[in-house]
Design an enzyme around this catalytic site. Structure first.
Site, mmCIF file in Angstrom:
data_model
loop_
_atom_site.group_PDB
_atom_site.id
_atom_site.type_symbol
_atom_site.label_atom_id
_atom_site.label_comp_id
_atom_site.label_asym_id
_atom_site.label_seq_id
_atom_site.Cartn_x
_atom_site.Cartn_y
_atom_site.Cartn_z
ATOM 1 N N ASP A 70 0.876 -1.381 0.207
ATOM 2 C CA ASP A 70 0.180 0.110 0.334
ATOM 3 C C ASP A 70 1.021 1.273 0.258
ATOM 4 O OD1 ASP A 70 0.933 -0.270 2.631
ATOM 5 O OD2 ASP A 70 -1.396 -0.883 2.955
ATOM 6 N N ASN A 133 -7.882 -2.345 13.995
ATOM 7 C CA ASN A 133 -9.338 -2.795 13.667
ATOM 8 C C ASN A 133 -9.188 -4.183 12.692
ATOM 9 O OD1 ASN A 133 -8.126 -1.506 11.603
ATOM 10 N ND2 ASN A 133 -10.177 -0.498 11.003
ATOM 11 N N HIS A 135 -7.822 -4.573 10.360
ATOM 12 C CA HIS A 135 -7.305 -4.298 8.952
ATOM 13 C C HIS A 135 -5.874 -5.254 7.855
ATOM 14 C CE1 HIS A 135 -4.952 -0.432 9.841
ATOM 15 N NE2 HIS A 135 -4.002 -1.410 9.171
ATOM 16 N N GLU A 140 -9.764 -2.041 4.794
ATOM 17 C CA GLU A 140 -9.784 -1.679 6.052
ATOM 18 C C GLU A 140 -11.233 -2.496 6.594
ATOM 19 O OE1 GLU A 140 -8.945 -0.107 8.443
ATOM 20 O OE2 GLU A 140 -8.571 2.386 7.926
HETATM 21 C C1 GLP Z 1 -0.453 0.002 8.816
HETATM 22 C C2 GLP Z 1 -0.106 -0.736 7.143
HETATM 23 C C3 GLP Z 1 -0.870 -1.792 7.412
HETATM 24 C C4 GLP Z 1 0.061 -2.800 8.768
HETATM 25 C C5 GLP Z 1 -0.649 -2.007 10.113
HETATM 26 C C6 GLP Z 1 0.095 -1.733 10.399
HETATM 27 O O1 GLP Z 1 -1.548 1.233 8.208
HETATM 28 N N1 GLP Z 1 -1.314 0.045 6.502
HETATM 29 O O2 GLP Z 1 0.590 -1.973 5.873
HETATM 30 O O3 GLP Z 1 -0.176 -3.673 8.327
HETATM 31 O O4 GLP Z 1 -1.617 -0.397 9.479
HETATM 32 O O5 GLP Z 1 1.023 -0.903 11.258
HETATM 33 P P1 GLP Z 1 1.833 -1.478 12.597
HETATM 34 O O6 GLP Z 1 3.332 -2.315 12.467
HETATM 35 O O7 GLP Z 1 2.206 0.809 12.164
HETATM 36 O O8 GLP Z 1 1.789 -1.520 13.884
#
Ligand code: GLP
Length: 240
Positions: A70, A133, A135, A140
């Site tokens: 992403d 959540n 995702h 989402e």
């Molecule tokens: C982000 C990314 C995801 C990631 C998730 C968790 O927003 N788009 O690919 O896995 O949220 O992030 P973190 O590892 O900082 O908790």
């Protein structure tokens, strides 16, 4: 119902080491491996370990191809909060990965991105984190299990979780490009890393609950070769 394999490690460091080993084995077996990459705080330790292995000569990356999950919309590629910046800083610039083999989803380039994955022969190993959540990528809750690469609206919870990369919630992008859930499920192998107590609910819901759009990570129950690696704090709510 296929159940993903769940590996619980005592600490986040041990979980990171386990995920890194899978990545290293994949590249060792196939120098031109196609890797699906993830960002987020959870992955920093993974890239640190991969760079170390690369520097010590054990990890050839020149022929690998990468597809990031992403990227935010409406920000410059060199913006400090951009995932391109994250990847450059933590991984790409510290390796000999060929820049022409690095891919990110971009607005208007959804079909080209999906096509590039197919032309590369499909993703061998897709790395995933999980949002609070549930995702995956930026899919989402509510995302269709048949979704492909597309532009999405970010929830307030996700924007808040990432606001520190942008200085404030107001400056945090409202939209992003993401691989779809079906794009992710097409990968030959999927490995999700979750560490920390704040991931406990999303993870338990993803593995114990039914497969449903309300928790995008639950889609991994449909994948024949999914591995979930977590530390004991993130695993605390799992029943199975
Ligand atoms: C982000 C990314 C995801 C990631 C998730 C968790 O927003 N788009 O690919 O896995 O949220 O992030 P973190 O590892 O900082 O908790």
């Amino acid at each position: 119902m296929i159940r993903p394999v769940i590996a619980v490690h005592r600490t986040a460091e041990e979980a990171e080491a386990a995920v890194t080993s899978v990545l290293i084995e994949t590249i060792a077996r196939k120098a031109d491996a196609v890797l699906g990459l993830a960002t987020g705080k959870t992955m920093i330790g993974i890239y640190h370990r991969l760079v170390r292995a690369h520097r010590h000569g054990g990890l050839p990356l020149a022929r690998a191809t990468t597809f990031n999950l992403d990227e935010y919309c409406d920000i410059a590629p060199d913006h400090p909060g951009a995932f391109r910046t994250y990847m450059r800083h933590h991984f790409f610039a510290k390796t000999n990965i060929d820049p022409s083999r690095i891919h990110f989803p971009a607005e208007g380039g959804e079909a080209a991105f999906e096509r590039a994955i197919r032309i590369a022969g499909g993703i061998d190993l897709q790395l995933l984190g999980i949002g609070r959540n549930g995702h995956i990528g930026f899919n989402e809750p509510g995302s269709s299990l048949t979704s492909r690469t597309r532009k999405v609206h970010l929830t307030p919870m996700t924007r808040e979780a990432n606001a520190e990369d942008f200085g404030s919630l107001e400056r945090t992008p409202t939209h992003a490009m993401t691989m779809g859930i079906a794009t992710i499920l097409d990968a030959r192998r999927v490995i999700l890393l979750a560490t920390g107590a704040h991931k406990r609910h999303a993870l338990a819901d993803a593995v114990d609950g039914p497969v449903r759009a309300g928790n995008p990570a639950s889609a991994l129950q449909r994948h024949p070769n999914a591995l979930i690696v977590c530390d004991s704090a993130a695993a605390a709510g799992i029943e199975v």
